[in-house]
Each structure stands twice: as C-alpha cells, then as structure tokens.
Design a protein around this motif. Structure first.
Motif, mmCIF file in Angstrom:
data_model
loop_
_atom_site.group_PDB
_atom_site.id
_atom_site.type_symbol
_atom_site.label_atom_id
_atom_site.label_comp_id
_atom_site.label_asym_id
_atom_site.label_seq_id
_atom_site.Cartn_x
_atom_site.Cartn_y
_atom_site.Cartn_z
ATOM 1 N N PRO A 12 -31.477 -53.575 -1.204
ATOM 2 C CA PRO A 12 -30.218 -53.778 -1.944
ATOM 3 C C PRO A 12 -28.983 -53.369 -1.150
ATOM 4 N N SER A 15 -28.360 -55.913 1.538
ATOM 5 C CA SER A 15 -27.890 -57.154 0.912
ATOM 6 C C SER A 15 -26.418 -57.058 0.553
ATOM 7 N N LEU A 16 -26.026 -55.940 -0.058
ATOM 8 C CA LEU A 16 -24.615 -55.756 -0.435
ATOM 9 C C LEU A 16 -23.705 -55.775 0.788
ATOM 10 N N LEU A 52 -31.015 -61.163 -6.149
ATOM 11 C CA LEU A 52 -31.346 -59.899 -5.489
ATOM 12 C C LEU A 52 -30.992 -58.708 -6.362
ATOM 13 N N PHE A 53 -30.091 -58.910 -7.324
ATOM 14 C CA PHE A 53 -29.710 -57.849 -8.268
ATOM 15 C C PHE A 53 -29.788 -58.425 -9.677
ATOM 16 N N SER A 282 -19.465 -56.597 -7.560
ATOM 17 C CA SER A 282 -20.148 -56.460 -8.852
ATOM 18 C C SER A 282 -19.499 -57.329 -9.921
#
Length: 611
Positions: A12, A15-16, A52-53, A282
């Motif tokens: 994660p 990825s971010l 992914l999230f 987000s």
C-alpha cells in the motif's frame, strides 16, 4: 516463517507513493497542476480503479492531518496584527459570500424539488470551499501573499469558522429530543472554552517551551515539539467539536511572532507536503463511481449548476466589495467548488436523520467532482482573461545558486549598486521577480534569475545561506521588511545591506538589526544641494563643509530617533540641543546654520518619496 507472516505490508505504501509521484509529474508536465494529478491517482488505485485500497475513508482520516499542517504553516505567516487588519475581509467579505451563496444554492435546491431542509444542508456543505485545494492552487501559482490571495485566505478562515454553527444547527434541526437545544449550546460553550485554552497556552507557554528545547541543541526534539504543538492543538479542537484545521491555524498565529517561526516552518514542511498529497489521493479514492454511474445525469446537472450558481454569487459579492472584474472572476473560479468540510456536515446530517445515505453519497460525489474540476476551470480562465503574469520563456529560475553576494531586486538602485562589486570581480547572484526587467538586463549582458525574495524556498535556491552578504535593493518597503525578516531568521550571520525607502523605513530596519542601510534619495539629494550652492557661487570647500555638517546632524538625529529620543532629535535638527558624539567624524567643520536653513536642508522625513 512466523517473522514473514508478521512482516509489514509495503505494497500500500509503495502504491500510494508511486501513484502520487507518477501522476503528479505527468499532470504538471501537461500544465494541469498537482491537485488534479493526485485526484486521478487516487481514483486509479482506489476501490473503483485497480482496487488496491478498499477503505479510502481510513486513509482520508489520516490524510486530513495534511490540511491541519497546511493551516498551521499559513498561521505562521499571519501575525496577530496582520490578522486583525484582515478582520473586515474575514467577517465582511467572508460572511457576505457564505450567506449569499448559501441562500442562492438553497433556493436552487428547493426549486429542483428537494425538501427545504435537505436543500439547505446540501447548499451549506457546498458553500464551504476546499481549504486544501484553494491553498494548494494559490501556492502553486505564487499568489498566497498577493492581495487577491489574502482575500481568499480570509474567506476560507470564515468558512472554517462557519462549520461550528452549522454543526450546531444540524443538532438543533435533528428530529428532536428535548435535549437538542441544550446540547448544542453546551457544544458551543465547549468550543469557545477550547479556543480560550489554545490562546492562553500559545500566549504564555509555547515560546518559553521552545526556548528551553532550543537550548538543548537537539534538532529532532524541536521537530517533535513542532509536531506535538500542531497535532495536540488539532486533537483539542477535535475533542471539543471544532475544526482541527482551525486549531492548527490558531497555534500558527500564536507562534507567528516567535523567533522560532522559520525553524518550525522548515520542520513541518516535509510532513505537510506529504500528508496533503495523501489527502488529495484519498479524496480521489472516495469518489463512488457506482453512484455516479447510476445517476450520472442528475450528478452532472448538480455539479454544473452548483458550481455556476456559486461562482455567480462569489463574483457579485466581489464586485460589491469593489474588486476588479479580473479579481472577481479569479475568485469565483478558484472557490466555486465544495470542500472537505462538506463531508463532515453531510455525515453529521445523515447520522441524525436529516438526510439519508443515498443523499449523502450523491452530494459527496458532487463535491468531489467539483474539487476535481477546479484546476481545469482555472486553466480555462487563463484563456478567457489576458495573462497578468508574463511568460518565463527564456528566463532562468533561481535554483541551486552559490554567489558570494546575493542581490535581491535589480531596478535602477540595484543596477548601480552591482557595478562596484562587478568592477572588483566579486561573484554575485542577482534575482528579481520582474520578467521584463530580467529580459532587458540580459540585453546588456547581466545575468538575472527569476525569483521572489519574499519566499524562503527561493532564498535557499538563490544561495542565501552561503552568501557572505545579501543586498536587498527592492523598491517596496513592505517587501524589503519581509525579506529582512526571513534572512535574519534563516541566515543570522550573513551581512545584510538594505535599501531604505525613507526615514521611517530606515528606523524600522535599524530596529530589525540590519547591518547597513541607506535611504535611497538622501545622499543624492545632499549632493544635489551641494551643487546648487556652487551654482550660487558659494566656494567649493564651504559647500562641501555645509553638506558634511548636514550629514553629521542627520546621523546624530537618526541615532536619537532610533533610541526613542524624537524630541531631542528635532531640537538637534534645529540647532537647539547639545550634540552627542557623532556616529562618523566629519572631515570638515561647517559654519553654524541658522535654524531656518537647517530645518529646510537637514531632513528627509517620513513623507519622502522617490520617483
């Protein structure tokens, strides 16, 4: 095996970071700005992209700290006196914009068939512009410190304050229990008490705390203390039902006059930038594409209608407050979107039954799409309005420079001042924010870099920390004062020479601890007067002696004024007071001047102006 099963999952995080870095680089390369890049990256890796999230709200709660830290940094730039000067804009312009836009959007919602209460909640949520988006866009365009930028900041502050009574109103409008009114009054009282605690703590405890920590010499402790102040204040405000961002802003304002201000800003900056990017990511993840797909026509109409009506309301208010057409259009485009506080208001309204879950999702999607469209709207505005900022084509921006002397401002004063240094072969770096002047200077063989000396990052990029001397040659006293403040805070050992606008400005520079300064017209006017005496057949030595005596009297009077002896300085000017020891010994002794002659020739008062 056990160790591997408990290993931290880096996917994660990678990825971010990867999505943010790649998307922002691409979007900025395309001229679309970093905010839209973050939104797109969030949408791509979120639950409606590659998946992914799956829980963007959990990331959003952490990422809100980026907004908190952003407001803290803004607060550091807002001294209490400056904030007080903005009171008319905050409570005049801000209230007018929020009230008028709220009424317009509520009426539009009722006309569209919504119950009045739902229409009011939807409208007031959309009225609260995105502090994070607006401030980031202003920062990217270097407009935060401009007049139009300061007005936008004032309105955002009022909107941050408005969330408190709006949340209280939601509690009052909720399907009532007999305790609703009392609980809302209690919430307001708790909020006011929290603000009082922040003000008292910041006024009497924070500066002594940072002095003690600075004496320890541990840099990491100062960084930890800065984070503690920001997060602690935000937590206190959150627990009292107020905006975390508002608490951080108050803490920043209270520390804005501290000698540790620039250190705090430098410590917070990396966290602020990273978390603010995470916030935009987000928000992109939170866009529910299933809601958009199922009701896309209504959402498209709502986004376009709300943005157009809000922009119209903002423009009318701007014109009523005597802003120019261009400023009104700029503010209307910049602030036409909804913001992060809408999510708070809609969630609170859904929790007490004022709106249902479907309405919450619908209005949240409208707000997120409006935030995404704002950077595009600003780009479109560039083609509608004539550009007020010249193109930087062919102009080098200050970056990683290392001159022995840094000259800030290359107008007529800076050009003359630089010649002595160049004649001795001294390595100088020159920066200026006037693009046309930079191009003109290049035609005469001068290398001038583009840079705003009132920005700390530009001073670093221009080599200020490594320069032996910094010459501030700008023609605006407020700009000069700001540069002096930054240099004194960041490079206290560097020799600082400043062009003073007039006597009043020179007194401020003396109080700020500037090493050397000269009033821009004093010496030239003195020489001019000496030439006039020669034209009138006064002997050369006597004319020079008169000029030397006037220079000495002025020096002595300035010394008295800088230490508070204004009455004695006036007496000295008129020849009615005993003379203290001169700052510089005159080479000649002039004949005594009559009081009338001295009064006319010796001073360049605060009203002095150059053209």
């Amino acid at each position: 095996m056990s160790a591997e099963s408990h290993a931290f999952d880096l996917l994660p995080v990678v990825s971010l970071l990867g999505a943010g870095v790649i998307a922002v680089a691409v979007f900025r390369r395309l001229g679309l700005g970093s905010v839209l890049g973050y939104f797109a990256a969030g949408l791509l890796i979120g639950p409606y992209g590659f998946g992914l999230f799956t829980d963007p709200q959990s990331i959003l709660h952490v990422a809100e700290l980026g907004v908190v830290m952003f407001l803290f940094v803004i607060g550091l730039e807002m001294q209490p006196s400056r904030l007080w000067n903005l009171r008319t804009q905050i409570f005049g312009l801000g209230l007018a914009q929020v009230g008028s836009c709220g009424a317009i959007l509520t009426a539009a919602g009722v006309l569209a068939g919504l119950p009045w209460m739902v229409a009011f909640i939807a409208a007031m949520g959309f009225v609260l512009s995105s502090t994070a988006s607006v401030m980031q866009l202003l920062d990217e365009r270097g407009e935060t410190a401009s007049t139009r930028g300061q007005k936008a900041v004032s309105i955002l502050l009022l909107e941050d304050l408005a969330i408190v009574p709006l949340l209280a109103l939601v509690a009052i409008l909720a399907p009532a229990t007999g305790e609703a009114h009392g609980s809302s009054l209690l919430a307001i009282a708790i909020g006011l008490g929290a603000i009082a605690v922040v003000l008292v703590t910041g006024r009497y405890l924070l500066n002594p705390l940072f002095r003690i920590l600075a004496a320890s010499g541990a840099r990491e402790v100062m960084t930890a203390a800065a984070l503690l102040v920001v997060l602690g204040t935000a937590l206190l405000m959150q627990m009292s039902g107020l905006s975390m961002a508002m608490g951080a802003f108050l803490a920043g304002v209270l520390l804005s006059e501290s000698s540790f201000r620039h250190q705090l800003e430098a410590d917070i900056e990396p966290f602020r930038g990273l978390l603010l990017g995470l916030f935009f990511l987000s928000v992109g993840m939170a866009l529910d594409l299933s809601v958009v797909a199922s009701d896309w026509r209504a959402i498209a109409i709502a986004v376009a209608g709300y943005m157009a009506l809000k922009a119209a309301g903002i423009y009318v208010v701007a014109r009523l407050f005597r802003d120019s057409h261009g400023t009104g259009l700029h503010r209307a485009t910049l602030m036409a979107q909804g913001g992060e506080f809408a999510f708070v208001l809609y969630s609170a309204a859904a929790a007490v039954g004022l709106i249902d879950g479907k309405d919450n999702a619908f209005f949240s999607a409208v707000v997120i799409l409006s935030m995404s469209l704002t950077p595009l709207a600003l780009i479109a505005l560039r083609y509608i309005l004539p550009s007020s900022t010249p193109s930087l084509d062919g102009v080098d921006v200050a970056d990683d420079l290392h001159g022995t002397v840094l000259i800030i401002g290359f107008g007529r004063f800076g050009q003359v001042a630089s010649q002595s240094l160049l004649a001795r072969g001294i390595d100088i770096t020159i920066i200026d924010s006037d693009v046309e002047m930079i191009r003109s200077a290049a035609e005469f063989g001068f290398k001038v870099y583009y840079g705003d000396g009132t920005r700390l990052d530009v001073l670093h990029a221009s080599g200020a920390p490594h320069a032996r001397a910094i010459l501030v040659c700008v023609d605006d006293p407020k700009t000069a004062d700001r540069i002096v403040e930054l240099v004194r805070g960041e490079c206290p050992l560097t020799r600082l020479l400043v062009r003073a606008y007039d006597r009043e400005h020179a007194l401020r520079l003396a109080a700020a601890g500037v090493n050397h300064f000269i009033r821009e017209t004093f010496e030239s006017a003195l020489r001019f007067g000496e030439m006039a005496l020669r034209v009138l057949d006064v002997p050369e030595d006597e004319a020079a002696a008169v000029a030397a005596d006037i220079r000495r009297r002025d020096s002595e009077r300035f010394e008295l004024e800088s230490t508070g002896g204004f009455g004695a300085g006036r007496d000295l000017l008129l020849g009615n007071a005993p003379r203290p020891t001169p700052l510089t010994t005159p080479t000649r002794t002039a004949k005594p001047l009559s009081p009338e002659t001295a009064a006319v020739t010796a001073g360049d008062g605060a009203g002095e102006r150059s053209h």
